[in-house]
Motif scaffolding. Structure first.
Motif, mmCIF file in Angstrom:
data_model
loop_
_atom_site.group_PDB
_atom_site.id
_atom_site.type_symbol
_atom_site.label_atom_id
_atom_site.label_comp_id
_atom_site.label_asym_id
_atom_site.label_seq_id
_atom_site.Cartn_x
_atom_site.Cartn_y
_atom_site.Cartn_z
ATOM 1 N N UNK A 226 34.880 64.302 34.495
ATOM 2 C CA UNK A 226 34.499 62.984 34.024
ATOM 3 C C UNK A 226 33.872 63.059 32.651
ATOM 4 N N UNK A 227 32.949 62.153 32.399
ATOM 5 C CA UNK A 227 32.327 62.058 31.087
ATOM 6 C C UNK A 227 31.450 63.258 30.801
ATOM 7 N N UNK A 228 31.490 63.715 29.548
ATOM 8 C CA UNK A 228 30.633 64.815 29.125
ATOM 9 C C UNK A 228 29.189 64.374 28.949
ATOM 10 N N UNK A 229 28.953 63.076 28.874
ATOM 11 C CA UNK A 229 27.589 62.575 28.700
ATOM 12 C C UNK A 229 26.893 62.263 30.013
ATOM 13 N N UNK A 230 27.591 62.437 31.133
ATOM 14 C CA UNK A 230 26.995 62.072 32.419
ATOM 15 C C UNK A 230 25.769 62.937 32.724
ATOM 16 N N UNK A 231 25.917 64.256 32.577
ATOM 17 C CA UNK A 231 24.786 65.136 32.878
ATOM 18 C C UNK A 231 23.624 64.940 31.905
ATOM 19 N N UNK A 232 23.856 64.919 30.570
ATOM 20 C CA UNK A 232 22.719 64.672 29.670
ATOM 21 C C UNK A 232 22.023 63.347 29.927
ATOM 22 N N UNK A 233 22.788 62.304 30.245
ATOM 23 C CA UNK A 233 22.167 61.014 30.528
ATOM 24 C C UNK A 233 21.328 61.080 31.796
ATOM 25 N N UNK A 234 21.806 61.788 32.811
ATOM 26 C CA UNK A 234 21.034 61.923 34.049
ATOM 27 C C UNK A 234 19.757 62.713 33.812
ATOM 28 N N UNK A 235 19.854 63.795 33.035
ATOM 29 C CA UNK A 235 18.664 64.601 32.742
ATOM 30 C C UNK A 235 17.642 63.786 31.957
ATOM 31 N N UNK A 236 18.108 63.007 30.982
ATOM 32 C CA UNK A 236 17.190 62.153 30.225
ATOM 33 C C UNK A 236 16.538 61.120 31.139
ATOM 34 N N UNK A 237 17.301 60.592 32.089
ATOM 35 C CA UNK A 237 16.734 59.634 33.024
ATOM 36 C C UNK A 237 15.656 60.242 33.907
ATOM 37 N N UNK A 238 15.760 61.532 34.204
ATOM 38 C CA UNK A 238 14.726 62.196 34.991
ATOM 39 C C UNK A 238 13.526 62.603 34.136
ATOM 40 N N UNK A 239 13.751 62.878 32.837
ATOM 41 C CA UNK A 239 12.680 63.385 31.982
ATOM 42 C C UNK A 239 11.810 62.280 31.404
ATOM 43 N N UNK A 240 12.358 61.093 31.182
ATOM 44 C CA UNK A 240 11.598 60.034 30.525
ATOM 45 C C UNK A 240 10.469 59.460 31.385
ATOM 46 N N UNK A 241 10.658 59.181 32.670
ATOM 47 C CA UNK A 241 9.579 58.551 33.448
ATOM 48 C C UNK A 241 8.269 59.333 33.490
ATOM 49 N N UNK A 242 8.257 60.682 33.615
ATOM 50 C CA UNK A 242 6.951 61.370 33.602
ATOM 51 C C UNK A 242 6.175 61.146 32.312
ATOM 52 N N UNK A 243 6.862 61.160 31.168
ATOM 53 C CA UNK A 243 6.164 60.928 29.901
ATOM 54 C C UNK A 243 5.626 59.502 29.830
ATOM 55 N N UNK A 244 6.419 58.536 30.271
ATOM 56 C CA UNK A 244 5.959 57.143 30.272
ATOM 57 C C UNK A 244 4.802 56.954 31.245
ATOM 58 N N UNK A 245 4.837 57.653 32.359
ATOM 59 C CA UNK A 245 3.728 57.577 33.309
ATOM 60 C C UNK A 245 2.446 58.123 32.685
ATOM 61 N N UNK A 246 2.561 59.246 31.970
ATOM 62 C CA UNK A 246 1.384 59.784 31.296
ATOM 63 C C UNK A 246 0.848 58.840 30.242
ATOM 64 N N UNK A 247 1.734 58.202 29.472
ATOM 65 C CA UNK A 247 1.277 57.226 28.478
ATOM 66 C C UNK A 247 0.574 56.052 29.136
ATOM 67 N N UNK A 248 1.058 55.632 30.292
ATOM 68 C CA UNK A 248 0.406 54.544 31.011
ATOM 69 C C UNK A 248 -0.983 54.954 31.483
ATOM 70 N N UNK A 249 -1.132 56.181 31.938
ATOM 71 C CA UNK A 249 -2.462 56.646 32.377
ATOM 72 C C UNK A 249 -3.452 56.654 31.215
ATOM 73 N N UNK A 250 -2.968 56.999 30.038
ATOM 74 C CA UNK A 250 -3.841 56.982 28.859
ATOM 75 C C UNK A 250 -4.179 55.547 28.479
ATOM 76 N N UNK A 251 -3.193 54.660 28.503
ATOM 77 C CA UNK A 251 -3.427 53.264 28.126
ATOM 78 C C UNK A 251 -4.401 52.577 29.063
ATOM 79 N N UNK A 252 -4.420 52.983 30.325
ATOM 80 C CA UNK A 252 -5.336 52.380 31.293
ATOM 81 C C UNK A 252 -6.710 53.049 31.315
ATOM 82 N N UNK A 253 -6.973 53.985 30.395
ATOM 83 C CA UNK A 253 -8.253 54.693 30.298
ATOM 84 C C UNK A 253 -8.551 55.503 31.554
#
Length: 281
Positions: A226-253
């Motif tokens: 299938x698509x060559x971008x399927x795996x990179x897109x899936x990996x990015x989808x798994x990697x982004x939420x932890x960073x956003x969660x950490x930013x939210x913890x900082x924003x909430x003090x």
């Protein structure tokens, strides 16, 4: 011509080993994680602090359940998303190519078969479960040992500055340091104890571990096509939420960036899938 008879391995120890050794280790790890998280069996280190320290005087963000990413939601996602990814990947692998078909089934006793696809699934889920509990233990142990205050520590501590000898701040005098010991805080003890458990950020550590493990599984265990971008897109989808969660913890003090980065490093360090991977495909 009759088809070749498929090889069968016999083992009298695989099930007892699974029940009494591997499940015992997993249960002991879960019990230790529970003790560190929900009991006071391991008291949190109580360090000193400077009077009116601005880095610890942020507003109280409320209980963890009032966060935009409450612990119940975080724990559910870090557990269910990798498990569903692994189960779905194994099912699709079996439908597409009989993954694990080169491994013969193992017979225990005279009745019970442990086939290769089931062994493969249990191997992935077992390693993931143990790693997730170990990450929780590491993060909780770091919080207990260091006792690092959260950005809102002084708000929930409510120290009596007059009784502690804290003079009003002046440009020429350094801030007064309150040494550990005694009862410097007049706030609610459970809130004060929770505010001393900021380093490392446990939510970031668990999210990073789940994201890295799921990303490794998709990258190494999913077959191409299938698509060559399927795996990179899936990996990015798994990697982004932890960073956003950490930013939210900082924003909430609730944490500082140092706490979040330490949690991401603790959870996202080098992870391994069951070896050898090529024998599982």
């Amino acid at each position: 011509m009759a088809p070749p008879r498929r090889e069968v391995k016999r083992s009298g120890s695989i099930v007892p080993c699974f029940l009494f050794v591997e499940l015992g280790i997993l249960g002991g790890t879960a019990a230790l994680a529970y003790q560190l998280e929900f009991t006071d069996a391991f008291p949190v280190h109580e360090g000193g602090f400077f009077c009116r320290d601005p880095q610890y005087g942020r507003p109280y963000p409320g209980p963890p359940s009032s966060s935009r990413a409450p612990p119940a939601l975080v724990y559910t996602l870090v557990t269910s998303v990798p498990v569903l990814t692994i189960v779905l990947g194994e099912l699709l692998g079996q439908l597409r190519g009989g993954r694990g078909g080169r491994d013969p089934p193992i017979v225990w006793g005279e009745c019970c078969y442990l086939r290769a696809p089931l062994r493969r699934l249990l191997r992935f889920l077992g390693v993931f479960s143990f790693g997730l509990l170990a990450t929780a233990i590491f993060a909780n142990a770091g919080q207990v040992v260091t006792g690092t205050p959260a950005p809102h520590f002084l708000t929930v501590c409510r120290p009596n500055y007059s009784a502690l000898g804290c003079a009003p701040p002046t440009p020429n005098d350094p801030p007064h340091f309150v040494p550990p010991g005694g009862t410097p805080c007049a706030g609610d003890p459970p809130l004060v104890t929770a505010a001393r458990r900021a380093f490392p950020c446990k939510e970031a550590a668990l999210g990073a571990y789940a994201g890295v493990y799921a990303g490794l599984y998709v990258t190494l265990a999913w077959r191409g096509g299938g698509s060559r971008l399927a795996k990179p897109a899936a990996v990015l989808g798994f990697a982004a939420p932890p960073f956003l969660l950490g930013a939210l913890r900082v924003a909430e003090h609730r944490h500082r960036w140092g706490d979040v980065l330490a949690g991401l490093a603790a959870g996202g360090g080098r992870r391994r899938l069951p070896d050898p991977l090529w024998t599982l495909q």
